[in-house]
Design an enzyme around this catalytic site. Structure first.
Site, PDB file in Angstrom:
ATOM      1  N   TYR A 464       1.002  -1.138   0.715  1.00 36.77           N
ATOM      2  CA  TYR A 464      -0.013   0.168  -0.215  1.00 36.77           C
ATOM      3  C   TYR A 464       0.894   1.257  -0.391  1.00 36.77           C
ATOM      4  O   TYR A 464       0.223   1.828   0.624  1.00 36.77           O
ATOM      5  CB  TYR A 464      -1.427  -0.410   0.856  1.00 36.77           C
ATOM      6  CG  TYR A 464      -1.884  -1.494   1.564  1.00 36.77           C
ATOM      7  CD1 TYR A 464      -2.367  -1.784   0.560  1.00 36.77           C
ATOM      8  CD2 TYR A 464      -1.356  -1.419   3.508  1.00 36.77           C
ATOM      9  CE1 TYR A 464      -2.324  -2.920   0.986  1.00 36.77           C
ATOM     10  CE2 TYR A 464      -2.055  -2.640   3.219  1.00 36.77           C
ATOM     11  CZ  TYR A 464      -2.466  -3.751   2.281  1.00 36.77           C
ATOM     12  OH  TYR A 464      -3.025  -5.179   3.198  1.00 36.77           O
ATOM     13  N   HIS A 465       1.602   1.305  -1.250  1.00 39.55           N
ATOM     14  CA  HIS A 465       2.603   2.646  -0.989  1.00 39.55           C
ATOM     15  C   HIS A 465       2.493   3.066  -2.212  1.00 39.55           C
ATOM     16  O   HIS A 465       3.896   3.469  -2.660  1.00 39.55           O
ATOM     17  CB  HIS A 465       4.104   2.261  -0.268  1.00 39.55           C
ATOM     18  CG  HIS A 465       3.999   1.740   1.194  1.00 39.55           C
ATOM     19  ND1 HIS A 465       4.961   0.698   1.638  1.00 39.55           N
ATOM     20  CD2 HIS A 465       3.057   1.843   2.064  1.00 39.55           C
ATOM     21  CE1 HIS A 465       4.414   1.148   3.268  1.00 39.55           C
ATOM     22  NE2 HIS A 465       3.816   1.356   3.182  1.00 39.55           N
TER      23      HIS A 465
END
Length: 529
Positions: A464-465
């Site tokens: 999730y980056h």
């Protein structure tokens, strides 16, 4: 007429709304596509496990089929709520390595070196350990040590030490490398999102207006100057508000490039294909997509110590009545940073998050029994992806092509193999002996490099980056979307302020750096930097 319109009330947008509205002489409008952050699971740290299924606070993206990951479409959760992803993430407070920011500056982001950004990290931070040379003690964003600790979390840190790796009490201190416990963006057991830390305390300001369920469809222009935003509310109507000074796009690595393209700013050929008039041909919009790819190793636990079968009723009662117990945990309590044998400089190139629970497919695959999991990701991938419009309708999701493992020489995959082997090495230490059951993922039969590669292709996921899709750079950089002041090239009165402007991924979680970007942007906008 407003002075500033901010599109997106996420990690960056809430910071800007606070800082810009400090001046009572300006009017600020903050637009958020999602709802208010009313849901109790948003504020209970352990509630993040329950938010996985809460469609109302999540954009719920999926990637295009990934050719290097067995053709799988990967789930990309992103916050669609006040606070954005800071309202649904695991709250690990990580800044990255100092050299990451010096690298930004070397790539053309003048003014974003470590010595320039550290004061903004400190301005943002209210660390319960107090102020120091590297930490802030009175900022809006609460940063705390854990109130609750699963018995297996210190076992993981001990096992890492037994494997020969150093301990580290502060990943944001003088050195990043080592294993220990994450500090989290929490205050007295509650999540400290950007909405809670920055927006809630100033929501009553008369010069600040906040509209939720507001989906922006395009930025309007008077000549070359941005002068407003068109948006709908609850999917209805076409409202247009004017901005006399600036429109500031804070939609994140996915939504910000989408709004620019819908407004005629982006790759000309792609815009014309969707029937959008080209205002500025900027090929870098939607390009340079980067993300941390993550692989999980999981073992059965022989003792009933994990969070797998915790009673929701008991956890909830203990939390909401007393702000105590497992409900105060961010679940990923322990972790660490390492330099693999393939590290290219002094910076750690691997990050680990330990979860005292069985975590498969982002927790969506609920498994029986008890177990524990370690995430491992490569921090500096060479692979790049891009985003594309599928239509000119703002309600239609982008096509996401992350490009995982697409680097020419296969270096990213080699490091992922090393990350998995180090995860397995830590789990093999004596500290885990009283708890170690069978290996569930990938299983003891997976031993050769070829088998490990097949496992990575079958099971690796995003952690999730996503960043980089409106990256900043020098004036002579044809792929730069914004300059070092975060101003969009080719127009006036329009900035992008969020993780999309990062030239390269930092070595760690991206939430705290995104808030730092907004803190510095506020000074740039107000002429203070």
């Amino acid at each position: 007429m407003y002075d500033y319109i901010i599109v997106g009330a996420g990690s960056a947008g809430c910071v800007l709304a606070n800082r810009l509205s400090e001046d009572p002489g300006v009017k600020v409008l903050l637009l958020e596509a999602g709802p208010s952050d009313w849901h109790p699971f948003v504020h209970m740290p352990a509630g993040l496990a329950k938010l996985v299924g809460q469609k109302g606070v999540n954009w719920d993206y999926n990637t295009a089929p990934e050719p290097n990951l067995d053709g799988r479409s990967l789930w990309w959760p992103r916050g669609k709520v006040l606070g954005g992803s800071s309202s649904i993430n695991a709250m690990c407070y990580i800044r990255g390595h100092a050299r990451d920011y010096d690298e930004w500056a070397a790539l053309g982001a003048e003014g974003w070196s470590w010595d320039k950004v550290l004061p903004y990290f400190k301005r943002s931070e209210c660390n319960t350990r107090g102020a120091s040379e590297l930490h802030g003690g009175d900022g809006p964003l609460a940063v705390s040590d854990r109130l609750h600790e699963n018995p297996l979390s210190p076992v993981f840190v001990d096992a890492a030490a037994q494997a020969g790796f150093p301990r580290n009490e502060d990943f944001n201190g003088p050195r990043q490398e080592g294993f220990g416990f994450y500090q989290t963006t929490t205050r007295k057991g509650s999540r400290s999102s950007s909405a809670e830390a920055y927006l809630k305390p100033v929501r009553s300001r008369k010069n600040l207006s906040v509209v939720t369920h507001a989906l922006a469809s395009r930025v309007t222009f008077d000549g070359e100057r941005a002068n407003g935003v068109v948006y709908s509310v609850h999917g209805r109507g076409a409202y247009c508000e004017g901005a006399s000074r600036e429109v500031i796009v804070c939609g994140g690595a996915l939504n910000s490039p989408q709004l620019l393209m819908l407004s005629g700013i982006g790759p000309a050929e792609q815009l014309r294909a969707q029937g959008i008039d080209v205002r500025v041909d900027l090929p870098g919009v939607g390009a340079n997509l980067q993300d941390h790819l993550d692989i999980c190793t999981m073992q059965r636990c022989t003792q009933k110590l994990t969070y797998d079968q915790a009673s929701d009723v008991m956890v909830g009662l203990q939390y909401f009545l007393f702000k105590q117990g497992p409900g105060t945990s961010n679940i990923a309590e322990a972790g660490g940073f390492l330099r693999s044998a393939l590290a290219e400089d002094e910076r750690p190139d691997l990050q680990f998050h330990f979860v005292p629970a069985q975590l498969d497919d982002h927790g969506r695959n609920v498994m029986p029994g008890y177990g524990y999991t370690v995430h491992a990701c490569f921090l500096r991938p060479r692979s790049r992806g891009r985003l594309s419009l599928v239509s000119a309708n703002p309600a239609d999701k982008l096509r996401i092509d992350p490009g995982y493992l697409n680097d020419a020489d296969g270096f990213d995959l080699k490091v992922m193999v090393e990350a998995f082997k180090l995860s397995r090495k830590i789990f093999a230490q004596e500290a885990f002996a009283p708890y170690r059951g069978e290996e569930l993922l990938p299983g003891a039969a997976t031993q050769s490099d070829e088998e490990i590669v097949a496992f990575i292709r079958r099971k690796a996921e995003s952690i999730y980056h996503p960043v980089g899709t409106c990256r900043m750079g020098a004036a002579n950089d044809p792929q730069a979307v914004v300059d070092a002041q975060l101003r969009v090239r080719g127009v006036q009165g329009l900035r992008v302020v969020d993780a999309s402007v990062m030239p390269k991924l930092i070595g760690g979680n991206t939430n705290a750096p995104t808030m730092m970007i907004a803190e510095r942007a506020a000074d740039l906008i107000r002429g203070r930097a």
